[in-house]
Design an enzyme around this catalytic site. Structure first.
Site, PDB file in Angstrom:
ATOM      1  N   ASN A   1      17.888  -6.972 -12.051  1.00 28.85           N
ATOM      2  CA  ASN A   1      18.563  -8.202 -12.467  1.00 28.85           C
ATOM      3  C   ASN A   1      17.575  -9.357 -12.263  1.00 28.85           C
ATOM      4  O   ASN A   1      17.264  -9.722 -11.132  1.00 28.85           O
ATOM      5  CB  ASN A   1      19.832  -8.383 -11.606  1.00 28.85           C
ATOM      6  CG  ASN A   1      20.591  -9.661 -11.947  1.00 28.85           C
ATOM      7  OD1 ASN A   1      20.006 -10.617 -12.456  1.00 28.85           O
ATOM      8  ND2 ASN A   1      21.881  -9.657 -11.663  1.00 28.85           N
TER       9      ASN A   1
ATOM     10  N   ASP B   1      22.894  -5.104  -3.001  1.00 27.74           N
ATOM     11  CA  ASP B   1      24.102  -4.856  -3.793  1.00 27.74           C
ATOM     12  C   ASP B   1      25.064  -5.970  -3.443  1.00 27.74           C
ATOM     13  O   ASP B   1      25.182  -6.359  -2.275  1.00 27.74           O
ATOM     14  CB  ASP B   1      24.716  -3.486  -3.523  1.00 27.74           C
ATOM     15  CG  ASP B   1      25.645  -3.095  -4.679  1.00 27.74           C
ATOM     16  OD1 ASP B   1      25.251  -3.283  -5.840  1.00 27.74           O
ATOM     17  OD2 ASP B   1      26.766  -2.630  -4.428  1.00 27.74           O
TER      18      ASP B   1
ATOM     19  N   ARG C   1      23.460 -14.253  -0.798  1.00 23.89           N
ATOM     20  CA  ARG C   1      22.128 -13.650  -0.836  1.00 23.89           C
ATOM     21  C   ARG C   1      21.165 -14.408   0.076  1.00 23.89           C
ATOM     22  O   ARG C   1      20.364 -13.797   0.782  1.00 23.89           O
ATOM     23  CB  ARG C   1      21.620 -13.636  -2.290  1.00 23.89           C
ATOM     24  CG  ARG C   1      20.488 -12.678  -2.547  1.00 23.89           C
ATOM     25  CD  ARG C   1      20.307 -12.392  -4.037  1.00 23.89           C
ATOM     26  NE  ARG C   1      21.460 -11.706  -4.598  1.00 23.89           N
ATOM     27  CZ  ARG C   1      22.407 -12.299  -5.326  1.00 23.89           C
ATOM     28  NH1 ARG C   1      22.336 -13.571  -5.641  1.00 23.89           N
ATOM     29  NH2 ARG C   1      23.452 -11.605  -5.746  1.00 23.89           N
TER      30      ARG C   1
HETATM   31  P1  IMP Z   1      24.600  -5.466  -9.167  1.00 21.42           P
HETATM   32  O1  IMP Z   1      23.482  -6.129  -9.909  1.00 21.42           O
HETATM   33  O2  IMP Z   1      24.910  -4.110  -9.633  1.00 21.42           O
HETATM   34  O3  IMP Z   1      24.450  -5.555  -7.670  1.00 21.42           O
HETATM   35  O4  IMP Z   1      25.886  -6.301  -9.583  1.00 21.42           O
HETATM   36  C1  IMP Z   1      26.284  -7.404  -8.898  1.00 21.42           C
HETATM   37  C2  IMP Z   1      27.226  -8.208  -9.772  1.00 21.42           C
HETATM   38  O5  IMP Z   1      27.970  -9.065  -8.912  1.00 21.42           O
HETATM   39  C3  IMP Z   1      26.495  -9.134 -10.739  1.00 21.42           C
HETATM   40  O6  IMP Z   1      26.277  -8.551 -11.992  1.00 21.42           O
HETATM   41  C4  IMP Z   1      27.449 -10.308 -10.824  1.00 21.42           C
HETATM   42  O7  IMP Z   1      28.490 -10.009 -11.731  1.00 21.42           O
HETATM   43  C5  IMP Z   1      28.046 -10.354  -9.415  1.00 21.42           C
HETATM   44  N1  IMP Z   1      27.238 -11.240  -8.556  1.00 21.42           N
HETATM   45  C6  IMP Z   1      26.516 -10.898  -7.454  1.00 21.42           C
HETATM   46  N2  IMP Z   1      25.895 -11.962  -6.923  1.00 21.42           N
HETATM   47  C7  IMP Z   1      26.212 -12.994  -7.709  1.00 21.42           C
HETATM   48  C8  IMP Z   1      25.840 -14.378  -7.680  1.00 21.42           C
HETATM   49  O8  IMP Z   1      25.057 -14.866  -6.842  1.00 21.42           O
HETATM   50  N3  IMP Z   1      26.376 -15.134  -8.654  1.00 21.42           N
HETATM   51  C9  IMP Z   1      27.216 -14.639  -9.608  1.00 21.42           C
HETATM   52  N4  IMP Z   1      27.576 -13.374  -9.696  1.00 21.42           N
HETATM   53  C10 IMP Z   1      27.073 -12.539  -8.746  1.00 21.42           C
END
Ligand code: IMP
Length: 209
Positions: A9, A75, A191
């Site tokens: 990401n 995560d 984070r």
């Molecule tokens: P991962 O990339 O599989 O860990 O998915 C985490 C998901 O949680 C992201 O795609 C977002 O939808 C949400 N998320 C996690 N951290 C944030 C943030 O700091 N802002 C907005 N959405 C977040």
């Protein structure tokens, strides 16, 4: 010492690199690499576990074994009280119908689903949660967690951040996370807090790579 920031990401990678490069994490020089710095693309592992900790561990150990580097994986997700903690570990694919779409469109569909599910609900409290795991092969060297409390609003505000940020209001600031500068977000976010805690642990680890 080289540590791989193991996320695909780009928005997360930017936030993590910004916080970590602003500080000399281990008290000596650490080179932070991202997946895009590697010569070849590594297939993504399937994140199918039931908790942030298990998914972060899965990613950190997978990428460490694939590269031979220490790997730091995150995560994270959104927990909405009125939805019993959902979307939680399903945050990235909350709207299943848009699972095949590029990330930005998926974020839009997830947000639309969230806003629709909360329409007319009084309870708006929610939190972002982030779990970080640093691994060397199968061995977990450090882990940390950060929590960021807020409320979900009906209408999106702001253009910064990513994911649910335009709908996630920080009551003390009267702004959504998408209205904060990257520095403001990193100072108070899930984070940012998890990274600060991990930095403390890194100081006690002696570099072997
Ligand atoms: P991962 O990339 O599989 O860990 O998915 C985490 C998901 O949680 C992201 O795609 C977002 O939808 C949400 N998320 C996690 N951290 C944030 C943030 O700091 N802002 C907005 N959405 C977040």
């Amino acid at each position: 010492m080289t540590i791989l920031i193991a996320t695909n990401n780009p928005a997360k990678a930017r936030e993590i690199a910004a916080v970590l490069s602003a500080n000399d994490a281990a008290g000596e020089s650490v080179t932070w690499k991202s997946l895009s710095d590697l010569g070849e693309a590594i297939p993504e592992p399937v994140e199918d576990r039931d908790s942030f900790l298990e998914n972060a561990t899965l990613k950190a150990t997978y990428y460490s074994k694939a590269t031979g580097l220490w790997a730091l994986a995150d995560d994270s997700g959104l927990e909405v009280d009125a939805l019993g903690g959902e979307p939680g570990v399903h945050s990235a694919y909350f709207d299943r119908n848009s699972a095949h779409l590029p990330r930005a469109q998926r974020d839009g569909a997830n947000n639309a689903k969230l806003a629709a599910m909360l329409l007319g609900r009084e309870t708006r409290s929610a939190r972002y949660r982030c779990v970080l795991v640093l691994a060397a092969g199968d061995c977990v060297l450090a882990m940390s967690e950060g929590i960021f409390e807020g409320v979900i609003v009906d209408e999106p505000r702001g253009r910064g951040g990513f994911g649910y940020d335009p709908y996630f209001l920080v009551p003390a600031l009267g702004k959504t996370v998408a209205e904060l500068s990257p520095e403001e977000k990193n100072r108070i976010s899930h984070r940012g807090k998890a990274l600060a805690a991990l930095r403390e642990q890194l100081r006690t680890l002696s570099p072997r790579a």
